[in-house]
Design an enzyme around this catalytic site. Structure first.
Site, PDB file in Angstrom:
ATOM      1  N   ASN A  62      83.870 -90.763 -12.281  1.00 34.86           N
ATOM      2  CA  ASN A  62      82.856 -90.477 -11.332  1.00 34.86           C
ATOM      3  C   ASN A  62      83.048 -90.842 -10.111  1.00 34.86           C
ATOM      4  OD1 ASN A  62      82.069 -92.524 -12.650  1.00 34.86           O
ATOM      5  ND2 ASN A  62      79.909 -92.126 -12.556  1.00 34.86           N
ATOM      6  N   LYS A  87      93.830 -98.995 -15.419  1.00 33.27           N
ATOM      7  CA  LYS A  87      93.911 -97.860 -16.020  1.00 33.27           C
ATOM      8  C   LYS A  87      92.738 -96.674 -15.598  1.00 33.27           C
ATOM      9  CE  LYS A  87      93.102 -95.230 -18.879  1.00 33.27           C
ATOM     10  NZ  LYS A  87      92.973 -93.698 -18.705  1.00 33.27           N
ATOM     11  N   GLU A 139      80.350-101.720 -18.624  1.00 34.69           N
ATOM     12  CA  GLU A 139      79.427-101.119 -17.934  1.00 34.69           C
ATOM     13  C   GLU A 139      79.410 -99.707 -18.380  1.00 34.69           C
ATOM     14  OE1 GLU A 139      77.408-102.401 -15.730  1.00 34.69           O
ATOM     15  OE2 GLU A 139      78.484-104.615 -15.394  1.00 34.69           O
ATOM     16  N   LEU A 140      78.167 -99.229 -18.919  1.00 38.66           N
ATOM     17  CA  LEU A 140      78.299 -98.126 -19.747  1.00 38.66           C
ATOM     18  C   LEU A 140      77.311 -97.075 -19.426  1.00 38.66           C
ATOM     19  CD1 LEU A 140      78.740 -99.867 -23.252  1.00 38.66           C
ATOM     20  CD2 LEU A 140      80.531 -99.052 -21.816  1.00 38.66           C
ATOM     21  N   CYS A 145      76.200 -93.239 -13.047  1.00 36.72           N
ATOM     22  CA  CYS A 145      75.520 -93.921 -14.105  1.00 36.72           C
ATOM     23  C   CYS A 145      74.001 -94.171 -13.885  1.00 36.72           C
ATOM     24  CB  CYS A 145      76.292 -95.223 -14.440  1.00 36.72           C
ATOM     25  SG  CYS A 145      76.494 -96.172 -13.247  1.00 36.72           S
TER      26      CYS A 145
HETATM   27  P1  NAD Z   1      84.822 -92.241 -20.992  1.00 36.87           P
HETATM   28  O1  NAD Z   1      84.284 -93.353 -21.912  1.00 36.87           O
HETATM   29  O2  NAD Z   1      85.372 -91.181 -21.557  1.00 36.87           O
HETATM   30  O3  NAD Z   1      86.453 -93.076 -20.558  1.00 36.87           O
HETATM   31  C1  NAD Z   1      86.315 -94.025 -19.696  1.00 36.87           C
HETATM   32  C2  NAD Z   1      87.620 -94.715 -19.363  1.00 36.87           C
HETATM   33  O4  NAD Z   1      88.137 -95.224 -20.796  1.00 36.87           O
HETATM   34  C3  NAD Z   1      88.904 -93.460 -19.223  1.00 36.87           C
HETATM   35  O5  NAD Z   1      89.853 -94.196 -18.347  1.00 36.87           O
HETATM   36  C4  NAD Z   1      89.538 -93.243 -20.605  1.00 36.87           C
HETATM   37  O6  NAD Z   1      91.044 -92.936 -20.291  1.00 36.87           O
HETATM   38  C5  NAD Z   1      89.405 -94.435 -21.323  1.00 36.87           C
HETATM   39  N1  NAD Z   1      89.496 -94.440 -22.429  1.00 36.87           N
HETATM   40  C6  NAD Z   1      89.171 -93.646 -23.549  1.00 36.87           C
HETATM   41  N2  NAD Z   1      89.345 -93.936 -24.875  1.00 36.87           N
HETATM   42  C7  NAD Z   1      89.599 -95.404 -24.730  1.00 36.87           C
HETATM   43  C8  NAD Z   1      90.002 -96.301 -25.674  1.00 36.87           C
HETATM   44  N3  NAD Z   1      90.125 -96.096 -26.864  1.00 36.87           N
HETATM   45  N4  NAD Z   1      90.480 -97.515 -25.299  1.00 36.87           N
HETATM   46  C9  NAD Z   1      90.501 -97.768 -23.712  1.00 36.87           C
HETATM   47  N5  NAD Z   1      90.250 -96.767 -22.947  1.00 36.87           N
HETATM   48  C10 NAD Z   1      89.908 -95.789 -23.239  1.00 36.87           C
HETATM   49  O7  NAD Z   1      83.952 -92.245 -19.732  1.00 36.87           O
HETATM   50  P2  NAD Z   1      83.941 -91.002 -18.688  1.00 36.87           P
HETATM   51  O8  NAD Z   1      83.546 -90.035 -19.159  1.00 36.87           O
HETATM   52  O9  NAD Z   1      85.429 -91.397 -17.874  1.00 36.87           O
HETATM   53  O10 NAD Z   1      83.036 -91.698 -17.667  1.00 36.87           O
HETATM   54  C11 NAD Z   1      81.626 -91.455 -17.696  1.00 36.87           C
HETATM   55  C12 NAD Z   1      80.855 -92.388 -18.388  1.00 36.87           C
HETATM   56  O11 NAD Z   1      81.080 -93.676 -17.395  1.00 36.87           O
HETATM   57  C13 NAD Z   1      79.342 -92.167 -18.251  1.00 36.87           C
HETATM   58  O12 NAD Z   1      78.718 -92.696 -19.480  1.00 36.87           O
HETATM   59  C14 NAD Z   1      78.696 -92.980 -17.172  1.00 36.87           C
HETATM   60  O13 NAD Z   1      77.475 -93.364 -17.483  1.00 36.87           O
HETATM   61  C15 NAD Z   1      79.518 -94.218 -17.232  1.00 36.87           C
HETATM   62  N6  NAD Z   1      79.574 -95.143 -16.054  1.00 36.87           N
HETATM   63  C16 NAD Z   1      78.917 -96.189 -16.001  1.00 36.87           C
HETATM   64  C17 NAD Z   1      78.961 -96.967 -15.081  1.00 36.87           C
HETATM   65  C18 NAD Z   1      78.411 -98.335 -14.950  1.00 36.87           C
HETATM   66  O14 NAD Z   1      78.606 -98.964 -14.132  1.00 36.87           O
HETATM   67  N7  NAD Z   1      77.511 -98.728 -16.048  1.00 36.87           N
HETATM   68  C19 NAD Z   1      79.692 -96.618 -14.009  1.00 36.87           C
HETATM   69  C20 NAD Z   1      80.144 -95.249 -13.890  1.00 36.87           C
HETATM   70  C21 NAD Z   1      80.160 -94.701 -14.991  1.00 36.87           C
END
Ligand code: NAD
Length: 515
Positions: free
Chosen positions: A158, A181, A253-254, A287
């Site tokens: 995002n 990554k 950060e989720l 997020c």
């Molecule tokens: P996602 O969890 O699908 O993917 C995030 C990253 O993790 C990607 O680079 C993906 O390739 C990688 N990944 C996937 N499986 C993995 C594994 N098993 N091991 C290691 N890496 C792996 O998230 P998304 O859809 O890309 O992003 C949206 C989410 O991110 C939303 O839930 C949003 O709220 C959250 N977000 C949180 C913050 C924050 O600061 N809290 C900021 C931005 C986005």
């Protein structure tokens, strides 16, 4: 393999790495067109990157803050000098508007380079400690912050500059090597930043980009000394487990489901403007977006009317440069299905759609800016992260019900309270279980890098920004220096009755406490 040169987006595209196995097609979500291909790196490739990172990290650490800061300052300037190019890259891989890229990414990235260049020495300065413990009287006590070595950063789609690359900046400032990554959906900005750092004088391999999917992220966790993850809560849990297996620190950060509370004495125009902006900017894919609103009954109708007018007036579609639309594309196509599902679930359970409510057919991935009313917590739109341009509004009887509803969530990232009574606003803020709360505002806490930003409950572990935002990339090392000393301290061997009694008296004296 993943040298910076080989991975620069233009070169990958012309390298013939055009969609065959081992590569990932990057789409422009605004048009649906494929704009580049990047390598899908396997575990062996990630291992080689980590080995290179380990070779160069000691030299980078040895440069000290003074040696590293000029590179950061040049990078800050590089971002401003190249902002059009960076914005073009961000817009083309995310489909967001020019303004969303400018306000939340360019401005963050440039500021962060300057901030960490200036503040890293302060946050990581040696701390002289004094102790009330008799055993260390007269000794020199110091805590120093030693960089962990090689940091892995895994990012979402995002905010490719702010949320993927942004977390690399303090890790580098502390003297670590970093492997990023980025999301497989938006890898191009991270690669462009490799070009930035190279031009600004960063030694080779101190920052590397491991493009790939989840498996590449998993492989990265197996190689690094600490993992900084931003992404969804379900993936965050997997990352935490993988980090625990290796006993390395993880900062997570989720996801979020941020509430906005409108009290009866609020400035309704400001509350409505903020609710609309912070739920719709970046197409709601933030997020800390406003994901749900609770309005006290006496002002509910007026607030809903104001919001409805404002959302109806939003221009929506493919961004064609500055000022063209307020709401752009959805970056990740499956996200459209989820937003559609949340709206359908709400409608099936009795919600009304006052504006929008549908995906747009045709090229690209778009969902209409949407206002929902008559919502409650039986609906996914009020309990699960929607991550789209939707604003569900619920009427509540009073402030107590608003707080109860706001806290009725597995998430706890941010939140907002609108009231003209600032003391009341702050008191309500303190009762919301989340990492941050803004009174008469939303989201803006993120921009102040002095403030810790992190999630409560299932929104994360740890925080970014502030002192912890850089100390988490280090380990504290305690150093105790005995400056003047006898040949033998009284508590050392051999134990004698006389010494034991003396020690007993001293212990009684110093630990008698106050009546
Ligand atoms: P996602 O969890 O699908 O993917 C995030 C990253 O993790 C990607 O680079 C993906 O390739 C990688 N990944 C996937 N499986 C993995 C594994 N098993 N091991 C290691 N890496 C792996 O998230 P998304 O859809 O890309 O992003 C949206 C989410 O991110 C939303 O839930 C949003 O709220 C959250 N977000 C949180 C913050 C924050 O600061 N809290 C900021 C931005 C986005």
């Amino acid at each position: 393999m993943a040298s910076v040169e080989q991975q620069a987006p233009e070169e990958v595209a012309v390298n013939g790495n055009n969609g065959s196995a081992g590569s990932i097609a990057v789409e422009n979500p605004g048009t649906g067109e494929v704009i580049a291909h990047v390598a899908d790196l396997d575990a062996a490739a990630v291992h080689e990157m980590a080995e290179r990172a380990r070779q160069v990290q000691p030299g980078w650490e040895a440069m000290g803050f003074e040696g590293r800061a000029p590179i950061f300052k040049r990078a800050q300037k590089w971002i401003m000098d190249n902002q059009d190019r960076i914005i073009d890259t961000i817009v083309s891989e995310t489909g967001k508007t020019y303004e969303d890229a400018q306000l939340a990414e360019i401005s963050y990235g440039a500021h962060a380079f300057g901030f960490w260049a200036k503040n890293a020495p302060k946050y990581l300065a040696d701390e002289k400690v004094s102790s009330s413990q008799l055993f260390v009287k007269g000794k020199k006590l110091t805590v120093r912050w030693r960089p962990l070595g090689v940091i892995g950063v895994i990012g979402p789609w995002n905010y490719p500059l702010t949320n993927s690359f942004g977390d690399c900046i303090p890790a580098l400032a502390a003297g670590n090597a970093v492997i990023l990554k980025p999301s497989e959906i938006t890898p191009l900005t991270s690669l462009l930043m490799a070009e930035c750092l190279q031009e600004c004088g960063l030694p080779p391999d101190v920052y590397q980009v491991a493009t790939g999917r989840g498996a590449t992220g998993k492989a990265l966790i197996d190689e690094v000394d600490m993992i900084m993850f931003t992404g969804s809560t379900p993936t965050g849990k997997k990352v935490a487990v993988a980090a625990a297996e290796r006993l390395i620190p993880a900062s997570l950060e989720l996801g979020g489901k941020d509430p906005l509370i409108v009290l009866r004495d609020a400035d309704l125009d400001r509350a409505a403007n903020a609710a609309v902006f912070y739920s719709m900017q970046n197409s709601g894919q933030t997020c800390i977006s406003i994901e749900r609103v609770y309005v006290e009954a006496p002002v509910y109708d007026e607030f809903v009317q104001k919001v409805t007018e404002k959302v109806s007036a939003l221009r929506h579609g493919h961004p064609q440069g500055p000022g063209s639309v307020e709401v752009g594309a959805m970056t990740f196509p499956p996200q459209l299905d989820l937003v559609e599902k949340h709206v359908a679930d709400a409608v099936a359970k009795g919600a009304k759609v006052l504006v929008g409510g549908k995906r747009r057919e045709g090229q690209g991935y778009y969902f209409e800016p949407t206002v929902l009313t008559d919502v409650d917590h039986s609906m996914e739109a009020m309990t699960d992260e929607t991550f789209g341009p939707t604003l569900p509004i619920m009427k509540v009887e009073d402030v107590e019900e608003a707080i109860k509803m706001a806290n009725d969530s597995i998430f706890g990232l941010g939140g907002s309270v609108f009231t003209k009574d600032l003391a009341k606003g702050e008191a309500v803020a303190r009762r919301i279980h989340s990492g941050a709360v803004n009174v008469n505002d939303a989201l803006i806490n993120y921009t102040a890098l002095e403030l810790p930003m992190g999630g409560a409950k299932q929104s994360g572990l740890g925080s970014r920004h502030g002192a912890n935002g850089i100390r988490k990339y280090c380990e504290p090392q305690t150093i105790v220096v005995s400056r003047s000393f006898p040949k033998r301290d009284i508590h050392m061997f051999p134990y004698t009755e006389k010494n034991t009694k003396r020690i007993g008296k001293v212990l009684k004296l110093v630990n008698r406490g106050k009546k």
